[in-house]
Design an enzyme around this catalytic site. Structure first.
Site, PDB file in Angstrom:
ATOM      1  N   HIS A 146       0.838  -1.209   0.000  1.00 54.07           N
ATOM      2  CA  HIS A 146       0.000   0.000   0.000  1.00 54.07           C
ATOM      3  C   HIS A 146       0.866   1.250   0.000  1.00 54.07           C
ATOM      4  O   HIS A 146       0.632   2.186  -0.774  1.00 54.07           O
ATOM      5  CB  HIS A 146      -0.924   0.018   1.220  1.00 54.07           C
ATOM      6  CG  HIS A 146      -1.555   1.364   1.450  1.00 54.07           C
ATOM      7  ND1 HIS A 146      -2.686   1.783   0.788  1.00 54.07           N
ATOM      8  CD2 HIS A 146      -1.185   2.402   2.246  1.00 54.07           C
ATOM      9  CE1 HIS A 146      -2.996   3.013   1.165  1.00 54.07           C
ATOM     10  NE2 HIS A 146      -2.094   3.417   2.051  1.00 54.07           N
ATOM     11  N   HIS A 151       1.478   5.367  -2.300  1.00 52.34           N
ATOM     12  CA  HIS A 151       1.929   6.690  -1.867  1.00 52.34           C
ATOM     13  C   HIS A 151       3.198   7.203  -2.549  1.00 52.34           C
ATOM     14  O   HIS A 151       3.284   8.382  -2.893  1.00 52.34           O
ATOM     15  CB  HIS A 151       2.186   6.673  -0.354  1.00 52.34           C
ATOM     16  CG  HIS A 151       0.940   6.708   0.470  1.00 52.34           C
ATOM     17  ND1 HIS A 151       0.163   7.843   0.610  1.00 52.34           N
ATOM     18  CD2 HIS A 151       0.341   5.748   1.211  1.00 52.34           C
ATOM     19  CE1 HIS A 151      -0.862   7.577   1.406  1.00 52.34           C
ATOM     20  NE2 HIS A 151      -0.781   6.311   1.779  1.00 52.34           N
ATOM     21  N   GLU A 192      -5.324   9.939   0.474  1.00 54.23           N
ATOM     22  CA  GLU A 192      -5.773   8.552   0.455  1.00 54.23           C
ATOM     23  C   GLU A 192      -6.871   8.294  -0.569  1.00 54.23           C
ATOM     24  O   GLU A 192      -6.839   7.287  -1.279  1.00 54.23           O
ATOM     25  CB  GLU A 192      -6.264   8.123   1.845  1.00 54.23           C
ATOM     26  CG  GLU A 192      -5.163   8.001   2.878  1.00 54.23           C
ATOM     27  CD  GLU A 192      -4.221   6.824   2.632  1.00 54.23           C
ATOM     28  OE1 GLU A 192      -4.438   6.042   1.675  1.00 54.23           O
ATOM     29  OE2 GLU A 192      -3.248   6.696   3.386  1.00 54.23           O
ATOM     30  N   SER A 211      -4.232   1.569  -4.583  1.00 47.16           N
ATOM     31  CA  SER A 211      -3.705   0.287  -4.116  1.00 47.16           C
ATOM     32  C   SER A 211      -4.803  -0.730  -3.845  1.00 47.16           C
ATOM     33  O   SER A 211      -4.531  -1.830  -3.376  1.00 47.16           O
ATOM     34  CB  SER A 211      -2.870   0.489  -2.849  1.00 47.16           C
ATOM     35  OG  SER A 211      -3.667   1.022  -1.799  1.00 47.16           O
TER      36      SER A 211
END
Length: 292
Positions: A146, A151, A192, A211
């Site tokens: 993730h 990110h 996010e 993700s």
């Protein structure tokens, strides 16, 4: 990744060492330094874990066209060959040359102030452990896949990289103003679970979306959620869901708009928001213009 679960993270950690062949367990905060960073211990990953990472990477990469923003698709190439979990040091060398950021290992979720402090120093905390095969489709808290796939790529984008540092600096101030919950909502609905308008239509740039095998399709194409144009105070008033797909998404016009949103002093904004009621996830306010 900043999450409500960080309230439960271990406190009072002290450094320890491991013998050859010993593997630090998931959430091993005892091995972390004072700033919650730790060694990646890349050599501890098994061939099965590298293969699992490869399969996760290939599944998500195959879904990006038509759903992820062009900035992310371009940036994800920096992760290199997906046959194994990247070494953070190697990745950081490329990242630092581009935007002066680094990827640093952490045991898992970390306290808010530690998280903000690392971002303010242009260091992104990446969880060092990988999910199990049983968690292939869903994981409760962020893992190395993730954090790396979701990110790190956009940290190669100069505008987004500056936004993340500004967010970290703002977080340190928010912690002194007892406003971390309000700032956490900004992170949730942008970093996010953010969407962006493009000439080709809506696209995702948020790590939680990019993700996730299911939410990537859902966030961009499903008729169910509300997609609201970016409004800083509206975001900070809106609750979010941590155990299901989002009921609301917020849509920016550009990454420059996102960076500009961090420029004002949030002190009067926090004050104004506290005087207003919270908004439930998925709610559409009277007269509100939704993104198509």
């Amino acid at each position: 990744m900043l999450d409500s679960a960080d309230k439960a993270v271990n406190q009072g950690i002290a450094p320890v060492t491991y013998g050859q062949g010993e593997r630090p367990p998931r959430g091993d905060y005892a091995s972390a330094r004072a700033d919650y960073t730790c060694d990646q211990r890349w050599s501890d990953h098994t061939p099965q874990e590298h293969d699992l990472y490869r399969r996760l990477y290939e599944r998500q990469a195959s879904q990006l066209p038509g759903l992820a923003c062009a900035e992310f698709i371009e940036a994800v190439e920096h992760l290199g060959h997906p046959a194994q979990i990247p070494r953070f040091d190697d990745l950081s060398e490329k990242l630092y040359r581009t935007t002066k950021w680094e990827a640093v290992a952490v045991p898992g979720l970390i306290p808010e102030e530690a998280f903000f402090a690392l971002l303010a120093r242009r260091k992104f905390p990446v969880t060092r452990w990988l999910r199990t095969p049983e968690e292939f489709d869903y994981i409760v808290e962020p893992d190395v896949f993730h954090d790396l796939f979701g990110h790190v790529p956009l940290l190669f984008n100069p505008v987004f990289a500056d936004y993340m540092q500004a967010y970290g600096a703002g977080g340190l101030k928010a912690s002194r103003l007892d406003a971390c919950e309000l700032l956490a909502r900004l992170y949730w609905y942008t970093v996010e679970f953010g969407l962006i308008t493009t000439p080709q239509g809506l696209r995702a740039y948020g790590a939680g979306i990019l993700s996730s095998a299911g939410e990537l399709q859902y966030s961009v194409r499903s008729p169910e959620p509300s997609r609201v144009h970016f409004d800083l105070q509206r975001i900070m008033r809106t609750r979010y869901k941590i155990d299901s797909y989002q009921a609301s998404y917020f849509v920016i016009d550009s990454l420059d708009q996102l960076f500009a949103a961090t420029a004002p002093d949030f002190t009067p904004i926090y004050r104004a928001i506290r005087a207003q009621p919270e908004i439930e996830a998925g709610a559409v306010l009277p007269g509100e213009r939704l993104a198509q």
